[in-house]
Design a protein around this motif. Structure first.
Motif, mmCIF file in Angstrom:
data_model
loop_
_atom_site.group_PDB
_atom_site.id
_atom_site.type_symbol
_atom_site.label_atom_id
_atom_site.label_comp_id
_atom_site.label_asym_id
_atom_site.label_seq_id
_atom_site.Cartn_x
_atom_site.Cartn_y
_atom_site.Cartn_z
ATOM 1 N N VAL A 27 -6.773 69.504 38.363
ATOM 2 C CA VAL A 27 -6.537 68.249 39.075
ATOM 3 C C VAL A 27 -5.066 67.860 39.057
ATOM 4 N N TYR A 28 -4.677 67.154 40.123
ATOM 5 C CA TYR A 28 -3.341 66.574 40.227
ATOM 6 C C TYR A 28 -3.295 65.233 39.493
ATOM 7 N N THR A 29 -2.147 64.952 38.888
ATOM 8 C CA THR A 29 -1.844 63.621 38.353
ATOM 9 C C THR A 29 -0.373 63.331 38.634
ATOM 10 N N HIS A 30 0.037 62.101 38.416
ATOM 11 C CA HIS A 30 1.455 61.746 38.584
ATOM 12 C C HIS A 30 2.209 61.968 37.277
ATOM 13 N N THR A 31 2.164 63.189 36.792
ATOM 14 C CA THR A 31 2.856 63.547 35.557
ATOM 15 C C THR A 31 3.695 64.796 35.809
ATOM 16 N N PRO A 32 4.684 65.077 34.945
ATOM 17 C CA PRO A 32 5.508 66.287 35.138
ATOM 18 C C PRO A 32 4.652 67.537 35.233
ATOM 19 N N PRO A 33 5.014 68.466 36.110
ATOM 20 C CA PRO A 33 4.171 69.641 36.368
ATOM 21 C C PRO A 33 3.970 70.535 35.144
ATOM 22 N N HIS A 34 2.802 71.134 35.108
ATOM 23 C CA HIS A 34 2.451 72.136 34.100
ATOM 24 C C HIS A 34 2.311 73.483 34.783
ATOM 25 N N GLY A 35 2.518 74.558 34.035
ATOM 26 C CA GLY A 35 2.418 75.867 34.666
ATOM 27 C C GLY A 35 2.408 77.000 33.666
ATOM 28 N N ALA A 36 3.156 78.053 33.989
ATOM 29 C CA ALA A 36 3.132 79.277 33.188
ATOM 30 C C ALA A 36 3.721 79.044 31.802
ATOM 31 N N PHE A 37 3.107 79.647 30.821
ATOM 32 C CA PHE A 37 3.594 79.623 29.448
ATOM 33 C C PHE A 37 3.039 80.859 28.758
ATOM 34 N N PRO B 129 -7.068 57.348 44.809
ATOM 35 C CA PRO B 129 -6.284 57.841 45.951
ATOM 36 C C PRO B 129 -5.744 59.231 45.654
ATOM 37 N N GLY B 130 -5.389 59.977 46.682
ATOM 38 C CA GLY B 130 -4.859 61.315 46.481
ATOM 39 C C GLY B 130 -3.410 61.289 46.032
ATOM 40 N N VAL B 131 -3.097 62.080 45.027
ATOM 41 C CA VAL B 131 -1.686 62.242 44.639
ATOM 42 C C VAL B 131 -0.889 62.751 45.835
ATOM 43 N N HIS B 132 -1.527 63.632 46.618
ATOM 44 C CA HIS B 132 -0.956 64.088 47.882
ATOM 45 C C HIS B 132 -1.806 63.512 49.008
ATOM 46 N N PRO B 133 -1.224 62.703 49.882
ATOM 47 C CA PRO B 133 -2.000 62.004 50.918
ATOM 48 C C PRO B 133 -2.841 62.954 51.764
ATOM 49 N N GLY B 134 -4.054 62.478 52.081
ATOM 50 C CA GLY B 134 -4.940 63.256 52.920
ATOM 51 C C GLY B 134 -5.710 64.333 52.191
ATOM 52 N N ARG B 135 -5.540 64.417 50.881
ATOM 53 C CA ARG B 135 -6.239 65.412 50.087
ATOM 54 C C ARG B 135 -6.847 64.732 48.876
ATOM 55 N N ASN B 136 -7.944 65.326 48.358
ATOM 56 C CA ASN B 136 -8.447 64.821 47.085
ATOM 57 C C ASN B 136 -7.567 65.368 45.965
ATOM 58 N N ASN B 137 -7.891 65.042 44.752
ATOM 59 C CA ASN B 137 -7.021 65.405 43.629
ATOM 60 C C ASN B 137 -7.408 66.714 42.956
ATOM 61 N N ILE B 138 -8.256 67.491 43.611
ATOM 62 C CA ILE B 138 -8.618 68.801 43.072
ATOM 63 C C ILE B 138 -7.656 69.844 43.634
ATOM 64 N N ALA B 139 -6.830 70.394 42.758
ATOM 65 C CA ALA B 139 -5.854 71.403 43.173
ATOM 66 C C ALA B 139 -6.473 72.792 43.271
ATOM 67 N N HIS B 140 -7.502 73.026 42.472
ATOM 68 C CA HIS B 140 -8.145 74.356 42.471
ATOM 69 C C HIS B 140 -9.490 74.227 41.783
#
Length: 767
Positions: A341-351, A141-152
């Motif tokens: 990909v999206y997961t139900h984990t704390p966000p990752h980003g800039a470092f 299922p999509g982490v965000h409803p109506g979307r697949n789990n590919i963020a980019h």
């Protein structure tokens, strides 16, 4: 005789050093306002759950509580960097353990904490997607409803990769895994927000960009940007985590708007682990084709990266992993496919290093492996393939300067590379064995990807005492931006550094700026400061020429005077000239604005081509490790990092920052790992999260290479961020050199080393 006041090229303590060591520095958490309330946030205990109900009756009734807010009280406007997908307070569903669900403002910290305990929330726990492989399953299922789990998703090919592999004498493919790293700054995220007498929202915060913060706060809270003022307090480190991906400022601003009172919201360390984006974990499959002489003729990359519950800046990070290292070499045939990909984990980003660390771990490990198989020195392979000044890279990057080969020469000489490597080749006996490894890296000095501007503006004011005030929106988070701006102005005006004050960034008074990211401040801010100082000098000389009866071209500034060159007695104090600039018909205070924008190209999303940065920085590092074959423990015993900084304005600051970058790289390679169990961070504190301490790091050595970039201010370009990039692969290569095992999955723990050593033994091959 003219005496230069310039400090460029000399070791200068940072301008903020005295305030910090004396305790006078005011961080956001130190700001105190009359009637100030204390904010606290209640966070989800579940990685994925539906919020069935929230009962805040008891919390609101607690004496001293002035507000209890939930998603129903928060704006409907979602926030994010490019993908607007995150609520200030969760609405209906939570997508990671730690997501903000409710916020409290009370008259004391203690009452606010007690109020959190009184908020009753009923959750319906939902299935959680906790890994990229689960997220990519067709039935997931999509982490965000109506979307697949590919963020980019990124795909490109330059040249003919298959043809390149066909001409290779050696083709090698391997998969590397990199993990998330917490920024580890000393000061957790903090904000104080208040309404002024006109009802404007005033925000003091720990940030890398006051203008990006202002834009986000205004948009999400439904205010015109002119009704929001953001001021950077002293900032105790950022490392990418304080750009624009944390909810702290939004929650604090919302509490201030709802209560009409000043509110202070400071993360404790556990909250900071939960709320601040950690670096992006990536699984990288790399395939290289190489000729017998070490020339790389083909490169194929497949990346699967994880952003967590929300995308933030992770797409841009993955983009860097997919493309930047290609430009370090004279490549013609490159193919890449990267999926976030999206997961139900704390966000990752800039470092710090922004995606370069992940790919350069894989690439440098790969080059070392292939060089050994071909009987080549990996240093020679790096130098053979290194991009050169004047080159246009495979992605259209124009290389104005590069000290990559010089960095490799400097660090290998300092570490006696050939002698130490020969020792390993001769074979070692005993429990503890030593090895050396090398790695190389590149980074950017600016990045024209946020929009079609990567410049900076500096306003320079000269006061009637002949001293200068610099107004800039570029943030100093401890790396020394303010000192650099002051040095440039002092150098150009030939006045003492102590006569230059750099005001903290303030959106009401500072010129617009993008902020501290992509190692852009020395390049863009330094050039803008140079433009402003030259304008100010021209105005000074125009006035002084009339006072001294000469031409402006005959004047110089020396000893805090404007004087005729060669005639030191024909002079006027600098302050007198500034006063005369005011006290005359049509006069005004001497204030100028200097802007600079590089001649770079806006990133083209269709072709992924374009010269995105004004300059490119390079680094190389050699480390020596000792591996205990009985315990698997890896210790770094010596290290030397060489940093191509263009021109070293302040060697003391660059060495300090390079050493900090090196320590972070060692931590990522050997010690640090977020333990996420069932989607929850299990080691969110400094007692359990193992960062490198002083006794785990040798005396850090390093050197500077000055390649004098043609676009940089007086030849300078970004420094120190590049220095985080080669550390992990240099360690991995040194471990192989010591004991012959290749660790491709970070961190390099004793357990992994022992398992690899066991697998290496003949008996395990027959088991």
């Amino acid at each position: 005789m003219t005496m230069s006041a310039s400090t460029l090229g000399t070791e200068v303590p940072q301008l903020s050093a005295r305030a910090k060591v004396s305790g006078r520095a005011v961080y956001a958490g130190d700001v105190k306002l009359p009637g100030m309330l204390h904010g606290k946030v209640l966070r989800s205990p579940y990685p994925h759950a539906r919020i069935v109900s929230i009962d805040a009756t008891a919390a609101r009734a607690l004496p001293g509580v002035k507000a209890v807010l939930t998603g129903d009280d928060a704006p409907d406007t979602l926030w994010g960097v490019h993908k607007k997908e995150r609520a200030v307070l969760a609405k209906g569903v939570v997508r990671f353990a730690g997501e903000e669900v409710a916020a409290v403002a009370a008259t004391s910290d203690e009452i606010a904490r007690d109020a959190l305990d009184l908020i009753q929330i009923e959750y319906e726990e939902l299935p959680a997607i906790l890994s990229p492989d689960e997220a990519l399953d067709e039935e997931a299922p999509g982490v965000h409803p109506g979307r697949n789990n590919i963020a980019h998703d990124i795909r490109f090919e330059r040249g003919s990769v298959d043809a390149g592999f066909a001409e290779a004498d050696l083709v090698h493919e391997a998969t590397y895994s990199t993990h998330a790293q917490y920024p580890g700054y000393l000061e957790p995220m903090a904000t104080v927000a208040a309404l002024d007498g006109d009802g404007r929202l005033q925000v003091w915060t720990s940030t890398q960009s006051v203008f990006l913060a202002r834009g986000r706060i205004a948009t999400v809270l439904g205010l015109p940007v002119s009704r929001v003022r953001v001021m950077q307090a002293m900032t105790g480190g950022g490392f990418g985590g304080k750009i624009v991906e944390d909810d702290n400022q939004l929650v604090c601003g919302l509490l201030a708007l709802k209560t009409g009172k000043p509110v202070r919201l400071v993360n404790n360390r556990l909250e900071d682990f939960l709320a601040t984006p950690s670096s992006v974990p990536e699984r990288i499959t790399l395939k290289l084709g190489m000729k017998r002489d070490g020339r790389i003729v083909a490169k194929h990359v497949r990346i699967v990266a994880e952003c967590g519950a929300y995308a933030g800046l992770a797409p841009e990070v993955m983009h860097v992993s997919a493309m930047r290292s290609d430009n370090m070499h004279r490549l013609q045939h490159v193919r890449s496919h990267a999926t976030l990909v999206y997961t139900h984990t704390p966000p990752h980003g800039a470092f710090r290093g922004f995606g370069g660390t992940q790919m350069l771990f894989a690439l440098n490990s790969h080059i070392d492996t292939m060089a050994r198989e071909l009987g080549l020195d990996p240093v020679a392979v790096h130098k053979l393939n290194a991009v050169q000044a004047g080159d246009t890279s495979v992605h259209g990057w124009k290389i104005g300067s590069t000290g990559l080969r010089e960095c490799l020469d400097q660090c290998t000489k300092a570490m006696d590379w050939h002698t130490r490597r020969a020792r390993s080749a001769a074979g070692q006996t005993g429990v503890k064995r030593r090895g050396v490894g090398v790695a190389a890296a590149m980074h950017v000095s600016g990045n024209r990807t946020m929009g079609n501007w990567d410049g900076s503006t500096v306003v320079l004011r000269l006061n009637e005492d002949g001293r200068a005030v610099v107004l800039s929106g570029e943030c100093d988070m401890g790396q020394g931006a303010a000192t650099m701006l002051a040095q440039v102005v002092a150098h150009e005006l030939n006045i003492p550094l102590a006569h230059v004050h750099v005001a903290p960034p303030d959106t009401d008074t500072s010129p617009f700026a993008i902020g501290t990211l992509a190692s852009r401040v020395t390049m863009s801010g330094g050039n803008a400061a140079l433009v402003a100082a030259r304008k100010a000098k021209a105005q000074l000389f125009d006035v002084a020429a009339g006072l001294l009866g000469c031409e402006a071209e005959q004047l110089e500034i020396a000893d805090c005077q404007v004087r005729v060159i060669g005639e030191p007695t024909r002079a006027k104090p600098l302050g007198d000239v500034v006063r005369q600039h005011i006290w005359r018909h049509g006069g005004e205070g001497l204030q100028v604005s200097g802007s600079w924008d590089p001649q770079t190209q806006m990133f083209d999303p269709a072709t992924l081509m374009g010269n995105i940065a004004a300059a490119y920085s390079f680094a190389a590092q050699v480390v020596e490790v000792e591996v205990d074959t009985e315990t698997g423990q890896v210790s770094v015993v010596d290290s030397f990092v060489s940093d191509d900084c263009g021109k070293a304005f302040n060697p003391l600051a660059i060495h300090g920052q390079s050493n900090g970058a090196t320590a972070q790289a060692f931590g990522w390679a050997l010690y640090e790992q977020l333990q996420v169990e069932g989607g929850r961070i299990a080691n969110g504190n400094f007692a359990d999260y193992n960062m490198p301490t002083a006794d785990a790091i040798p005396l850090l050595r390093g050197g500077l290479v000055e390649s004098n970039d043609p676009n940089g201010p007086l030849g300078a370009k970004g420094a120190s961020e590049t220095a985080i990039l080669p550390g992990a692969p240099a360690i991995a290569n040194a471990v192989f050199d010591a004991v012959g095992v290749r660790i491709t999955d970070l961190p390099i723990t004793p357990e992994k080393v022992l398992a690899a050593l066991r697998a290496q033994r003949p008996e395990s091959q027959h088991a």
